[in-house]
Design a protein around this motif. Structure first.
Motif, mmCIF file in Angstrom:
data_model
loop_
_atom_site.group_PDB
_atom_site.id
_atom_site.type_symbol
_atom_site.label_atom_id
_atom_site.label_comp_id
_atom_site.label_asym_id
_atom_site.label_seq_id
_atom_site.Cartn_x
_atom_site.Cartn_y
_atom_site.Cartn_z
ATOM 1 N N GLY A 1 -104.004 -1.537 -60.131
ATOM 2 C CA GLY A 1 -103.834 -0.556 -59.064
ATOM 3 C C GLY A 1 -102.881 -1.022 -57.981
ATOM 4 O O GLY A 1 -103.052 -0.692 -56.811
ATOM 5 N N ILE A 2 -101.871 -1.776 -58.377
ATOM 6 C CA ILE A 2 -100.882 -2.286 -57.425
ATOM 7 C C ILE A 2 -99.614 -1.455 -57.553
ATOM 8 O O ILE A 2 -99.031 -1.361 -58.628
ATOM 9 N N ALA A 3 -99.211 -0.846 -56.453
ATOM 10 C CA ALA A 3 -98.009 -0.014 -56.475
ATOM 11 C C ALA A 3 -96.822 -0.703 -55.810
ATOM 12 O O ALA A 3 -95.671 -0.415 -56.128
ATOM 13 N N SER A 4 -97.103 -1.617 -54.898
ATOM 14 C CA SER A 4 -96.017 -2.231 -54.134
ATOM 15 C C SER A 4 -95.266 -3.285 -54.951
ATOM 16 O O SER A 4 -95.793 -3.861 -55.898
ATOM 17 N N LYS A 5 -94.030 -3.509 -54.535
ATOM 18 C CA LYS A 5 -93.196 -4.542 -55.145
ATOM 19 C C LYS A 5 -93.319 -5.801 -54.300
ATOM 20 O O LYS A 5 -93.713 -5.751 -53.137
ATOM 21 N N ILE A 6 -92.979 -6.935 -54.914
ATOM 22 C CA ILE A 6 -92.973 -8.169 -54.136
ATOM 23 C C ILE A 6 -91.580 -8.792 -54.181
ATOM 24 O O ILE A 6 -90.784 -8.523 -55.081
ATOM 25 N N HIS B 1 -88.835 -14.288 -56.230
ATOM 26 C CA HIS B 1 -89.557 -13.877 -57.426
ATOM 27 C C HIS B 1 -90.118 -12.493 -57.158
ATOM 28 O O HIS B 1 -90.615 -12.219 -56.067
ATOM 29 N N HIS B 2 -90.028 -11.620 -58.166
ATOM 30 C CA HIS B 2 -90.303 -10.204 -57.940
ATOM 31 C C HIS B 2 -91.469 -9.645 -58.746
ATOM 32 O O HIS B 2 -91.660 -8.440 -58.763
ATOM 33 N N THR B 3 -92.212 -10.493 -59.437
ATOM 34 C CA THR B 3 -93.300 -9.949 -60.250
ATOM 35 C C THR B 3 -94.657 -10.493 -59.826
ATOM 36 O O THR B 3 -94.820 -11.677 -59.548
ATOM 37 N N VAL B 4 -95.620 -9.591 -59.799
ATOM 38 C CA VAL B 4 -97.009 -9.944 -59.540
ATOM 39 C C VAL B 4 -97.499 -10.850 -60.668
ATOM 40 O O VAL B 4 -98.283 -11.772 -60.459
ATOM 41 N N LEU B 5 -97.019 -10.600 -61.855
ATOM 42 C CA LEU B 5 -97.368 -11.383 -63.038
ATOM 43 C C LEU B 5 -97.034 -12.864 -62.841
ATOM 44 O O LEU B 5 -97.874 -13.740 -63.070
ATOM 45 N N GLU B 6 -95.817 -13.150 -62.393
ATOM 46 C CA GLU B 6 -95.439 -14.544 -62.174
ATOM 47 C C GLU B 6 -96.159 -15.139 -60.957
ATOM 48 O O GLU B 6 -96.479 -16.326 -60.950
ATOM 49 N N TYR B 7 -96.418 -14.317 -59.961
ATOM 50 C CA TYR B 7 -97.232 -14.762 -58.830
ATOM 51 C C TYR B 7 -98.572 -15.287 -59.347
ATOM 52 O O TYR B 7 -99.018 -16.374 -58.983
ATOM 53 N N ALA B 8 -99.218 -14.509 -60.216
ATOM 54 C CA ALA B 8 -100.522 -14.896 -60.764
ATOM 55 C C ALA B 8 -100.406 -16.154 -61.622
ATOM 56 O O ALA B 8 -101.314 -16.995 -61.626
#
Length: 191
Positions: free
Chosen positions: A175-180, A51-58
């Motif tokens: 303020g998150i620049a990195s990818k996951i 999974h590649h999104t901070v949104l889905e992580y949250a």
């Protein structure tokens, strides 16, 4: 990599709206084919999805923390086991087919909060990107079920675009620049 986002709820509400449209489109395609996912030997919950999104992580995190504390403990233990076994299998260059730590007795413990790929997997689909159309065949059970049937247009593109736009807004605000790039088990280990 632990990710902290202050008040992601407005973004998660927007994601929920995208998921509702996504589920409706998936259900329409599945109904066209008369296809129902009822579990099979090639269970997608055994697939190592990243999974590649901070949104889905949250969103997964929100669903996780709605579970009863004893279920959370069981899920965390399972996630830890999956991560350990994955590492061992990688060292041995073996295929990784381990049950998602959120799947207990064939049921997802955070079903309403499951990520996009868990919602879309299995049905033949298309993506429109950079002037090209890419087609995906669907899972083995779907392919067996639909032999000889005409393709029903199931375009994932609008959902990917909406989620990418939300992701960009959320990351900018946080303020998150990195990818996951994380599996569900890896996410849960950070909770």
């Amino acid at each position: 990599m632990k990710i902290e986002i202050e008040n992601p709820d407005p973004f998660l509400e927007q994601l929920k709206k995208v998921y509702i449209k996504m589920d409706a489109a998936y259900n329409n395609a599945a109904a066209h084919y008369g296809f129902e996912c009822r579990g099979c030997p090639d269970n997608c919950c055994l697939t190592r999805f990243f999974h590649h999104t901070v949104l889905e992580y949250a969103y997964v995190k929100k669903g996780f923390f709605l579970l009863k504390p004893e279920i959370q403990e069981d899920v965390k233990k399972s996630a830890s086991d999956v991560c350990r076994k994955t590492s061992e299998l990688q060292k041995e260059n073996k295929e990784i087919r381990l049950m998602c730590p959120l799947n207990f007795k064939g049921l997802c413990q955070i079903y309403e909060y499951r990520p996009m790929i868990c919602r879309l997997h299995g049905i033949a689909h298309e993506l429109h990107w950079s002037g090209k159309i890419t087609y995906g065949p669907g899972c083995g059970a779907f392919t067996d079920h639909t032999k000889g049937m005409n393709y029903y247009k199931f375009d994932r593109t609008p959902f990917y675009i909406e989620i990418a736009d939300l992701e960009n807004e959320l990351k900018k605000r946080a303020g998150i620049a990195s990818k996951i790039k994380m599996t569900i088990a890896e996410m849960i280990e950070t909770f």
